[in-house]
Design a protein around this motif. Structure first.
Motif, PDB file in Angstrom:
ATOM      1  N   LEU A 142       0.786  -1.052  -0.047  1.00 34.28           N
ATOM      2  CA  LEU A 142      -0.016   0.037   0.289  1.00 34.28           C
ATOM      3  C   LEU A 142       0.942   1.136  -0.098  1.00 34.28           C
ATOM      4  O   LEU A 142       1.219   1.791   1.046  1.00 34.28           O
ATOM      5  CB  LEU A 142      -0.994   0.138   1.252  1.00 34.28           C
ATOM      6  CG  LEU A 142      -2.085  -1.160   1.166  1.00 34.28           C
ATOM      7  CD1 LEU A 142      -2.616  -1.175   2.668  1.00 34.28           C
ATOM      8  CD2 LEU A 142      -2.870  -1.185  -0.139  1.00 34.28           C
ATOM      9  N   THR A 143       1.195   1.578  -1.074  1.00 36.06           N
ATOM     10  CA  THR A 143       2.156   2.854  -1.299  1.00 36.06           C
ATOM     11  C   THR A 143       1.606   4.313  -1.085  1.00 36.06           C
ATOM     12  O   THR A 143       2.419   5.238  -1.105  1.00 36.06           O
ATOM     13  CB  THR A 143       2.824   2.718  -2.718  1.00 36.06           C
ATOM     14  OG1 THR A 143       1.833   2.854  -3.670  1.00 36.06           O
ATOM     15  CG2 THR A 143       3.544   1.414  -2.831  1.00 36.06           C
ATOM     16  N   ALA A 144       0.288   4.300  -1.166  1.00 37.38           N
ATOM     17  CA  ALA A 144      -0.340   5.590  -1.117  1.00 37.38           C
ATOM     18  C   ALA A 144       0.252   6.405   0.306  1.00 37.38           C
ATOM     19  O   ALA A 144       0.045   7.589   0.162  1.00 37.38           O
ATOM     20  CB  ALA A 144      -1.634   5.746  -1.186  1.00 37.38           C
ATOM     21  N   GLY A 145       0.651   5.717   1.256  1.00 38.71           N
ATOM     22  CA  GLY A 145       0.934   6.538   2.416  1.00 38.71           C
ATOM     23  C   GLY A 145       2.404   6.836   2.462  1.00 38.71           C
ATOM     24  O   GLY A 145       2.940   7.210   3.618  1.00 38.71           O
ATOM     25  N   ALA A 146       3.141   6.888   1.441  1.00 32.16           N
ATOM     26  CA  ALA A 146       4.519   7.017   1.517  1.00 32.16           C
ATOM     27  C   ALA A 146       4.752   8.583   1.642  1.00 32.16           C
ATOM     28  O   ALA A 146       4.251   9.146   0.958  1.00 32.16           O
ATOM     29  CB  ALA A 146       5.337   6.319   0.162  1.00 32.16           C
ATOM     30  N   ASN A 147       5.818   8.696   2.512  1.00 34.20           N
ATOM     31  CA  ASN A 147       6.486  10.136   2.687  1.00 34.20           C
ATOM     32  C   ASN A 147       8.103  10.095   2.106  1.00 34.20           C
ATOM     33  O   ASN A 147       8.410  11.172   2.511  1.00 34.20           O
ATOM     34  CB  ASN A 147       6.154  10.746   4.168  1.00 34.20           C
ATOM     35  CG  ASN A 147       6.732   9.789   5.096  1.00 34.20           C
ATOM     36  OD1 ASN A 147       7.656   8.966   4.862  1.00 34.20           O
ATOM     37  ND2 ASN A 147       6.354   9.927   6.205  1.00 34.20           N
ATOM     38  N   GLY A 148       8.397   9.269   1.226  1.00 36.07           N
ATOM     39  CA  GLY A 148       9.414   9.109   0.935  1.00 36.07           C
ATOM     40  C   GLY A 148       9.829   8.216  -0.238  1.00 36.07           C
ATOM     41  O   GLY A 148       9.095   7.013  -0.089  1.00 36.07           O
ATOM     42  N   ARG A 149      10.205   8.561  -1.359  1.00 42.44           N
ATOM     43  CA  ARG A 149      10.345   7.691  -2.332  1.00 42.44           C
ATOM     44  C   ARG A 149      11.630   7.732  -3.352  1.00 42.44           C
ATOM     45  O   ARG A 149      12.221   8.781  -3.077  1.00 42.44           O
ATOM     46  CB  ARG A 149       9.375   8.037  -3.311  1.00 42.44           C
ATOM     47  CG  ARG A 149       7.823   7.861  -2.967  1.00 42.44           C
ATOM     48  CD  ARG A 149       6.739   8.309  -4.039  1.00 42.44           C
ATOM     49  NE  ARG A 149       6.996   9.867  -4.170  1.00 42.44           N
ATOM     50  CZ  ARG A 149       6.343  11.080  -3.306  1.00 42.44           C
ATOM     51  NH1 ARG A 149       5.618  10.508  -2.290  1.00 42.44           N
ATOM     52  NH2 ARG A 149       6.527  11.986  -3.669  1.00 42.44           N
TER      53      ARG A 149
END
Length: 414
Positions: free
Chosen positions: A343-350
């Motif tokens: 579930l990548t929608a909550g990422a704050n770093g990429r």
């Protein structure tokens, strides 16, 4: 659950068909009845916007053939609408007034396309794509269409756009947000697909709100007018503005709904005799921090298997571990295959990387912890991410940096 008992399934899509099949695989010997409001056997929906448009072969869509249902004593009643649930009597009520008793009811009612409240939405040539009937209708119209306007730049809209461009049709995609697939993927992946669609000739317009659909003066659409007054001419208009859970049966029966039918960690509703699975179910996933619905074949299949195992073993919610199926998704757009693990929608770093085979990857982190991977044409990396994340392997940004973002470096932790 006693073998003499009856399980009724409402919905004949991926989730409904899978729970019926899994019940038999788990040796449940009671009665299984499945009700679907579409004609025919259960079929796959994902190909409708892609391969089905090209080959038009409905047999290739079937999840199971008739022999499977006959051999496993699964009664499928298609073209049969369930109108209500009588929880006190443990019965469903069909549209014609017939009643069917259940010992346990599984709601696998899926989702329905969102209807846009804009003038002209009911004109001839304004189309939606959710069912086989929709797809057949669109296939019959496309040969005479020179230009198609698509309202919505999500998975379905973009899959259809790439398919139509491959057939030589001019396509304009109108997306209200400032990037495509914004609810589902990282900005970097959106930018990748923005460039791809423009490269194949899609007229992609972002921040484009639709004011009305044009009537060409004979009751047929002639295109759309945008909020800024711009007119987009089109022979057909496809509305692909997302879906909503089909939760009306549950709501009218007094069950809690919240962006879908509310279920607990065992996929049970507030009524222990009723479960809900698939696109219609609102649940809390261990990887998330709030209630969600997951619209994917993987989720529908895994939830169906979990409920079937619980029911076949005759247990309520207390005897099984919480549902924790690992989420993954895909979308085929032309020759580009988007795959998402986690579930990548909550990422704050990429972190963006490309592999040595031309694949595009976005590694996603939340507070330094690895939570998922978005890839394009990188199936090996996607599969490794799925395996690592599903196994609960803890990875952080420092470890990945030291490994050069090569996930295979961590396979010894599996």
């Amino acid at each position: 659950m006693s073998d003499a008992q009856t399980i009724v399934i409402v919905g004949s899509g991926h989730a409904g068909a899978q729970v019926a099949a899994s019940l038999r695989q788990e040796k449940f010997a009671g009665e299984i009845l499945m009700f679907g409001d579409e004609p025919g056997l259960p079929y796959q929906r994902p190909p409708l916007s892609k391969t089905y448009m090209k080959d038009g072969n409905p047999d290739r869509l079937l999840i199971r053939n008739q022999t499977f249902f006959d051999d496993n004593a699964i009664v499928l009643r298609n073209e049969t609408r369930v109108a209500a649930i009588d929880r006190e009597a443990h019965e469903i009520v069909l549209a014609d007034g017939e009643r069917q008793r259940y010992d346990h009811l599984v709601l696998a009612t899926g989702a329905v396309n969102r209807a846009l409240p804009i003038p002209g939405i009911d004109l001839e040539g304004v189309l939606e794509l959710r069912t086989l009937a929709h797809a057949e209708d669109i296939r019959g119209r496309m040969g005479a269409a020179d230009h198609i306007a698509i309202i919505g730049g999500g998975f379905i809209g973009l899959e259809f756009a790439a398919m139509a461009r491959g057939l030589g049709t001019d396509v304009t995609v109108l997306e209200l947000a400032d990037r495509v697939m914004a609810r589902a993927i990282a900005p970097e992946t959106s930018a990748y697909f923005d460039e791809f669609h423009r490269s194949i000739g899609v007229d992609l317009r972002l921040g484009a709100g639709v004011d009305k659909i044009i009537d060409r003066d004979d009751g047929h659409t002639g295109g759309v007018v945008l909020k800024d007054g711009t007119r987009v001419e089109a022979d057909l208009v496809l509305v692909a503005a997302g879906v909503a859970a089909r939760d009306e049966l549950a709501r009218e029966a007094g069950l809690p709904v919240e962006n879908g039918i509310v279920v607990d960690t065992m996929l049970q509703t507030a009524d222990p005799a009723i479960s809900a699975i698939g696109d219609c179910a609102s649940f809390i996933h261990p990887l998330g921090d709030s209630r969600m619905r997951i619209e994917s074949v993987q989720n529908a299949t895994d939830q169906a298997r979990a409920v079937a195992l619980r029911l076949a073993e005759g247990q309520g919610g207390g005897g099984h571990p919480p549902y924790s199926g690992f989420p993954w998704f895909w979308s085929d757009q032309g020759d580009r295959k988007l795959q998402i693990a986690g579930l990548t929608a909550g990422a704050n770093g990429r972190v963006v990387r490309r592999n040595d085979r031309g694949g595009f990857l976005v590694h996603c982190f939340r507070d330094g912890r690895y939570i998922g991977l978005e890839t394009v044409n990188a199936p090996g990396d996607h599969l490794m991410a799925r395996r690592l994340l599903a196994a609960g392997v803890e990875l952080d940004r420092t470890a990945l940096e030291e490994a050069g973002y090569d996930l295979k470096a961590f396979k010894n932790r599996l």
